[in-house]
Design an enzyme around this catalytic site. Structure first.
Site, PDB file in Angstrom:
ATOM      1  N   TRP A   1      31.156 -58.465  -6.107  1.00 54.19           N
ATOM      2  CA  TRP A   1      32.183 -59.265  -5.510  1.00 54.19           C
ATOM      3  C   TRP A   1      33.241 -59.458  -6.752  1.00 54.19           C
ATOM      4  O   TRP A   1      34.479 -59.851  -6.718  1.00 54.19           O
ATOM      5  CB  TRP A   1      32.010 -60.233  -4.934  1.00 54.19           C
ATOM      6  N   ASN A   2      32.787 -59.333  -8.136  1.00 56.34           N
ATOM      7  CA  ASN A   2      33.578 -59.946  -9.043  1.00 56.34           C
ATOM      8  C   ASN A   2      34.820 -59.087  -9.497  1.00 56.34           C
ATOM      9  O   ASN A   2      35.792 -59.731  -9.898  1.00 56.34           O
ATOM     10  CB  ASN A   2      32.576 -60.090 -10.413  1.00 56.34           C
TER      11      ASN A   2
ATOM     12  N   LYS B   1      30.254 -49.211  -0.182  1.00 58.81           N
ATOM     13  CA  LYS B   1      30.178 -50.479   0.358  1.00 58.81           C
ATOM     14  C   LYS B   1      30.526 -51.563  -0.372  1.00 58.81           C
ATOM     15  O   LYS B   1      29.796 -51.874  -1.489  1.00 58.81           O
ATOM     16  CB  LYS B   1      28.585 -50.700   0.812  1.00 58.81           C
ATOM     17  N   PRO B   2      31.727 -52.130  -0.096  1.00 63.66           N
ATOM     18  CA  PRO B   2      32.080 -53.228  -0.966  1.00 63.66           C
ATOM     19  C   PRO B   2      31.272 -54.509  -0.758  1.00 63.66           C
ATOM     20  O   PRO B   2      30.607 -54.712   0.246  1.00 63.66           O
ATOM     21  CB  PRO B   2      33.591 -53.466  -0.680  1.00 63.66           C
TER      22      PRO B   2
ATOM     23  N   GLY C   1      25.350 -54.628  -9.415  1.00 64.25           N
ATOM     24  CA  GLY C   1      25.328 -55.846  -8.960  1.00 64.25           C
ATOM     25  C   GLY C   1      24.015 -56.680  -9.742  1.00 64.25           C
ATOM     26  O   GLY C   1      23.933 -56.143 -10.649  1.00 64.25           O
ATOM     27  N   SER C   2      23.566 -57.548  -9.009  1.00 58.67           N
ATOM     28  CA  SER C   2      22.591 -58.304  -9.611  1.00 58.67           C
ATOM     29  C   SER C   2      21.149 -57.361  -9.882  1.00 58.67           C
ATOM     30  O   SER C   2      20.993 -56.575  -9.161  1.00 58.67           O
ATOM     31  CB  SER C   2      21.973 -59.407  -8.903  1.00 58.67           C
TER      32      SER C   2
ATOM     33  N   GLU D   1      23.845 -50.428 -12.425  1.00 57.89           N
ATOM     34  CA  GLU D   1      24.596 -51.141 -13.555  1.00 57.89           C
ATOM     35  C   GLU D   1      24.279 -52.456 -13.011  1.00 57.89           C
ATOM     36  O   GLU D   1      24.801 -53.395 -11.924  1.00 57.89           O
ATOM     37  CB  GLU D   1      26.137 -50.840 -13.621  1.00 57.89           C
ATOM     38  N   LEU D   2      23.454 -53.484 -13.836  1.00 59.01           N
ATOM     39  CA  LEU D   2      22.998 -54.783 -13.265  1.00 59.01           C
ATOM     40  C   LEU D   2      23.337 -55.738 -14.190  1.00 59.01           C
ATOM     41  O   LEU D   2      24.563 -55.763 -15.091  1.00 59.01           O
ATOM     42  CB  LEU D   2      21.549 -54.493 -13.395  1.00 59.01           C
TER      43      LEU D   2
ATOM     44  N   CYS E   1      30.193 -59.086 -15.752  1.00 55.77           N
ATOM     45  CA  CYS E   1      28.680 -58.686 -16.248  1.00 55.77           C
ATOM     46  C   CYS E   1      28.610 -58.716 -17.660  1.00 55.77           C
ATOM     47  O   CYS E   1      27.750 -58.958 -18.631  1.00 55.77           O
ATOM     48  CB  CYS E   1      28.284 -57.474 -15.635  1.00 55.77           C
TER      49      CYS E   1
ATOM     50  N   GLU F   1      21.203 -65.361 -16.404  1.00 51.56           N
ATOM     51  CA  GLU F   1      22.650 -65.139 -16.160  1.00 51.56           C
ATOM     52  C   GLU F   1      23.414 -65.906 -15.573  1.00 51.56           C
ATOM     53  O   GLU F   1      22.857 -66.320 -14.355  1.00 51.56           O
ATOM     54  CB  GLU F   1      22.870 -63.726 -15.481  1.00 51.56           C
TER      55      GLU F   1
HETATM   56  P1  NDP Z   1      24.470 -58.637  -5.477  1.00 57.63           P
HETATM   57  O1  NDP Z   1      23.559 -57.988  -6.242  1.00 57.63           O
HETATM   58  O2  NDP Z   1      24.323 -59.771  -4.828  1.00 57.63           O
HETATM   59  O3  NDP Z   1      25.162 -57.735  -4.517  1.00 57.63           O
HETATM   60  C1  NDP Z   1      25.757 -56.360  -5.193  1.00 57.63           C
HETATM   61  C2  NDP Z   1      26.021 -55.407  -3.645  1.00 57.63           C
HETATM   62  O4  NDP Z   1      24.876 -55.167  -3.252  1.00 57.63           O
HETATM   63  C3  NDP Z   1      26.722 -56.019  -2.569  1.00 57.63           C
HETATM   64  O5  NDP Z   1      27.803 -55.078  -2.282  1.00 57.63           O
HETATM   65  C4  NDP Z   1      25.785 -56.504  -1.696  1.00 57.63           C
HETATM   66  O6  NDP Z   1      26.310 -56.627  -0.435  1.00 57.63           O
HETATM   67  C5  NDP Z   1      24.840 -55.138  -1.841  1.00 57.63           C
HETATM   68  N1  NDP Z   1      23.519 -55.544  -1.409  1.00 57.63           N
HETATM   69  C6  NDP Z   1      22.941 -56.899  -1.131  1.00 57.63           C
HETATM   70  N2  NDP Z   1      21.673 -56.438  -0.656  1.00 57.63           N
HETATM   71  C7  NDP Z   1      21.489 -55.387  -0.632  1.00 57.63           C
HETATM   72  C8  NDP Z   1      20.273 -54.166  -0.186  1.00 57.63           C
HETATM   73  N3  NDP Z   1      19.172 -54.776   0.187  1.00 57.63           N
HETATM   74  N4  NDP Z   1      20.700 -52.876  -0.306  1.00 57.63           N
HETATM   75  C9  NDP Z   1      21.839 -52.532  -0.514  1.00 57.63           C
HETATM   76  N5  NDP Z   1      22.444 -53.101  -1.122  1.00 57.63           N
HETATM   77  C10 NDP Z   1      22.700 -54.606  -0.897  1.00 57.63           C
HETATM   78  O7  NDP Z   1      25.453 -58.916  -6.658  1.00 57.63           O
HETATM   79  P2  NDP Z   1      26.904 -59.764  -6.664  1.00 57.63           P
HETATM   80  O8  NDP Z   1      27.592 -59.181  -5.767  1.00 57.63           O
HETATM   81  O9  NDP Z   1      26.517 -61.136  -6.531  1.00 57.63           O
HETATM   82  O10 NDP Z   1      27.575 -59.400  -8.151  1.00 57.63           O
HETATM   83  C11 NDP Z   1      27.029 -60.215  -9.313  1.00 57.63           C
HETATM   84  C12 NDP Z   1      26.096 -59.362  -9.980  1.00 57.63           C
HETATM   85  O11 NDP Z   1      26.668 -58.140 -10.555  1.00 57.63           O
HETATM   86  C13 NDP Z   1      25.882 -60.164 -11.366  1.00 57.63           C
HETATM   87  O12 NDP Z   1      24.447 -60.101 -11.644  1.00 57.63           O
HETATM   88  C14 NDP Z   1      26.607 -59.224 -12.488  1.00 57.63           C
HETATM   89  O13 NDP Z   1      26.001 -59.269 -13.626  1.00 57.63           O
HETATM   90  C15 NDP Z   1      26.319 -57.981 -11.714  1.00 57.63           C
HETATM   91  N6  NDP Z   1      27.383 -57.037 -12.385  1.00 57.63           N
HETATM   92  C16 NDP Z   1      27.188 -55.936 -13.305  1.00 57.63           C
HETATM   93  C17 NDP Z   1      27.913 -55.204 -13.637  1.00 57.63           C
HETATM   94  C18 NDP Z   1      27.660 -54.162 -14.581  1.00 57.63           C
HETATM   95  O14 NDP Z   1      28.527 -53.134 -14.944  1.00 57.63           O
HETATM   96  N7  NDP Z   1      26.413 -53.992 -15.209  1.00 57.63           N
HETATM   97  C19 NDP Z   1      29.321 -55.284 -13.398  1.00 57.63           C
HETATM   98  C20 NDP Z   1      29.695 -56.386 -12.398  1.00 57.63           C
HETATM   99  C21 NDP Z   1      28.840 -56.981 -11.779  1.00 57.63           C
HETATM  100  P3  NDP Z   1      26.723 -58.342   0.185  1.00 57.63           P
HETATM  101  O15 NDP Z   1      27.585 -58.816  -1.166  1.00 57.63           O
HETATM  102  O16 NDP Z   1      27.523 -57.742   1.279  1.00 57.63           O
HETATM  103  O17 NDP Z   1      25.621 -59.137   0.172  1.00 57.63           O
END
Ligand code: NDP
Length: 503
Positions: A147-148, A171-172, A221-222, A243-244, A277, A375
């Site tokens: 979401w960021n 999938k956003p 994501g995370s 990319e976490l 991130c 983090e």
């Molecule tokens: P999340 O890991 O919570 O979510 C990321 C995405 O995964 C969302 O679209 C989420 O859906 C989806 N998701 C959740 N559960 C599942 C599943 N079981 N299977 C498949 N997809 C799933 O991350 P955030 O959105 O909270 O973002 C913040 C995190 O992202 C931070 O840790 C940050 O460091 C990291 N990040 C890393 C970057 C990089 O380039 N390394 C860049 C930007 C952020 P939904 O939101 O609908 O639950």
């Protein structure tokens, strides 16, 4: 181009999208279940061969159109991005300009990165033969974003996938799906053929269904969710790029330009309210310049304005996009306080409407505290005094993460030496974060910060299957190593091997 919700009786409830800066409901969007995602993926799969056949130039033309579209419609983009994330207009502008740059970059560089390669092999068995390496799109790529940065961190990873000739199901985050829907609208107007890009709105279960239906998963994501994504993808042996999270350290050497380092720490820890991130998440400062560095950071922070997205240049810090994130920030600051840290600026949720956390500076911190090891993803700057560079490097590497790091010193040779000792996928010297826009350079985390890279040649080739073709244009009826074996030929072969490798 609105995704259609599942129509059966037990279809999931729509997803509510709220404005973090005001709490106001913006819109409801469909929550797609597994069957609906499978349907989208089937449409994407059907559209892919035509898109691949269109060729690189036609695909590049679509992205050149998109580059213009994103700039022509920048105000719509800013309204959408800023309302659903709560970020400032200036932080929103970063998304728009980085996206425009990305569209142009991949349109220009994809032909070079995907060009067929001809090899001259060292293998003696390839004597008189030719080898070609080609890159063929995997088919349907699933892109799951956070979401960021709903435009940059979701759609910008779709761009190389599409340029390579794949179709995409994106999938956003359920927190910020409106930008994803605007992307679909933009790409349709820019000439992307119907079906090639599908947007699957919904939460984690929707994401899981995307994984089940695609040929490659690009996830941002995370780290916690990244592990689940990888486990799910393993069931179908689907490759992933992850990319976490990060806990990016900044090292300020005694010989640094302290003013620049302090300005950079303030900006790169607090831009987008710290929800990046590659934010500066912790700072290690050599003792001789510690006091002047902290003083300058404090002076900077005290002048910052915070509030709902306003006109350009009106506020520096926006809202915290996601409610659980502000709870994490509060937890980290409370934990630091309880373990002896001093909060010298901010340190609390801003009272009143919306979800804001004050820009916060923490000192007297150490690695027993969450703010230095986990983090935070919020507007905090924990600053730690270190005796020397060795201590700074040891502490910087004392982390499960390894996304990015930065070093500040006037001595480039020394800074380069420090950079090479840091366990991070990217290191910047006298800078932070700007490497993200250097699309030519690969970017990807070490350790728990990820697998694979985005950007650079590898950032598009990962969306392809690599095929090597070996050509034997002139061949005898039988090569010397073929059946039937004969003693004289076996001896000859051994002699050749000895001649080649036995010296
Ligand atoms: P999340 O890991 O919570 O979510 C990321 C995405 O995964 C969302 O679209 C989420 O859906 C989806 N998701 C959740 N559960 C599942 C599943 N079981 N299977 C498949 N997809 C799933 O991350 P955030 O959105 O909270 O973002 C913040 C995190 O992202 C931070 O840790 C940050 O460091 C990291 N990040 C890393 C970057 C990089 O380039 N390394 C860049 C930007 C952020 P939904 O939101 O609908 O639950």
């Amino acid at each position: 181009m609105e995704p259609s919700a599942a129509t059966h009786a037990d279809a999931p409830a729509p997803t509510r999208v709220e404005a973090p800066a005001t709490g106001r409901l913006l819109r409801e969007v469909p929550t797609l279940d597994a069957a609906a995602v499978a349907e989208l993926a089937a449409k994407a799969r059907a559209a892919q061969p035509g898109w691949e056949a269109a060729g690189l130039e036609a695909r590049a033309a679509v992205f050149r159109n998109a580059r213009k579209w994103v700039i022509d419609n920048a105000e719509d983009w800013l309204d959408t991005i800023c309302s659903e994330t709560g970020k400032t207009r200036d932080d929103g502008n970063v998304e728009v300009s980085v996206a425009a740059q990305s569209f142009g970059f991949w349109a220009k560089m994809a032909p070079k990165y995907l060009a067929e390669e001809k090899l001259r092999s060292l293998s003696p068995l390839a004597f008189g033969r030719k080898v070609a390496i080609r890159y063929s799109p995997v088919g349907v790529v699933g892109v799951i974003g956070p979401w960021n940065y709903p435009l940059v961190n979701a759609f910008c990873d779709c761009v190389p996938a599409l340029m390579a000739g794949n179709s995409v199901v994106m999938k956003p985050s359920e927190v910020t799906p409106l930008s994803g829907l605007l992307v679909a609208e933009m790409m349709a107007e820019c000439g992307l053929p119907d079906g090639v890009l599908q947007v699957a709105t919904g939460g984690g279960e929707t994401g899981a269904a995307v994984i089940d239906n695609c040929d490659f998963v690009m996830f941002t994501g995370s780290t916690r969710t990244g592990k689940r994504v990888m486990a799910r993808a393993a069931e179908t042996l689907t490759p992933v790029s992850l990319e976490l999270g990060g806990k990016d350290p900044m090292i300020v050497c005694a010989d640094a330009d302290v003013e620049r380092a302090a300005n950079a720490a303030t900006y790169y820890a607090l831009n987008n309210a710290g929800q990046i991130c590659i934010s500066v998440e912790r700072v290690y400062v050599e003792a001789p310049v510690y006091d002047s560095f902290v003083a300058k950071v404090l002076e900077n922070v005290q002048g910052l304005r915070q509030g709902p997205p306003a006109g350009p240049g009106e506020v520096e810090l926006g809202a915290i996009t996601f409610e659980p994130q502000i709870e994490t920030i509060e937890r980290h600051v409370l934990d630091a306080r309880e373990r002896g840290a001093s909060v010298v600026a901010g340190g609390r949720r801003r009272p009143g409407e919306g979800r804001f956390y004050e820009p916060t500076v923490l000192v007297d911190v150490d690695h027993t505290m969450k703010c230095m090891t986990e983090e935070t993803f919020g507007p905090t700057i924990p600053i730690m005094k270190v005796a020397d560079v060795d201590e700074a490097v040891r502490l910087a590497n004392d982390s499960e993460y390894g996304l990015q790091a930065s070093v500040y010193s006037r001595d480039m040779g020394k800074a380069d030496g420090i950079a090479r000792r840091l366990q991070a996928g990217a290191v910047t010297i006298n800078d932070s974060q700007v490497n993200f826009t250097v699309f030519d350079a690969p970017m990807g985390g070490w350790k728990s910060s990820g697998i694979g890279v985005r950007h650079g040649p590898a950032g598009i080739r990962k969306y392809c299957r690599t095929q090597s073709i070996l050509y034997t244009p002139f061949a005898p009826k039988r090569d010397v190593h073929m059946f039937p074996y004969r003693p004289w030929r076996s001896k000859l072969m051994s002699r050749v091997v000895r001649l080649l490798y036995g010296r």
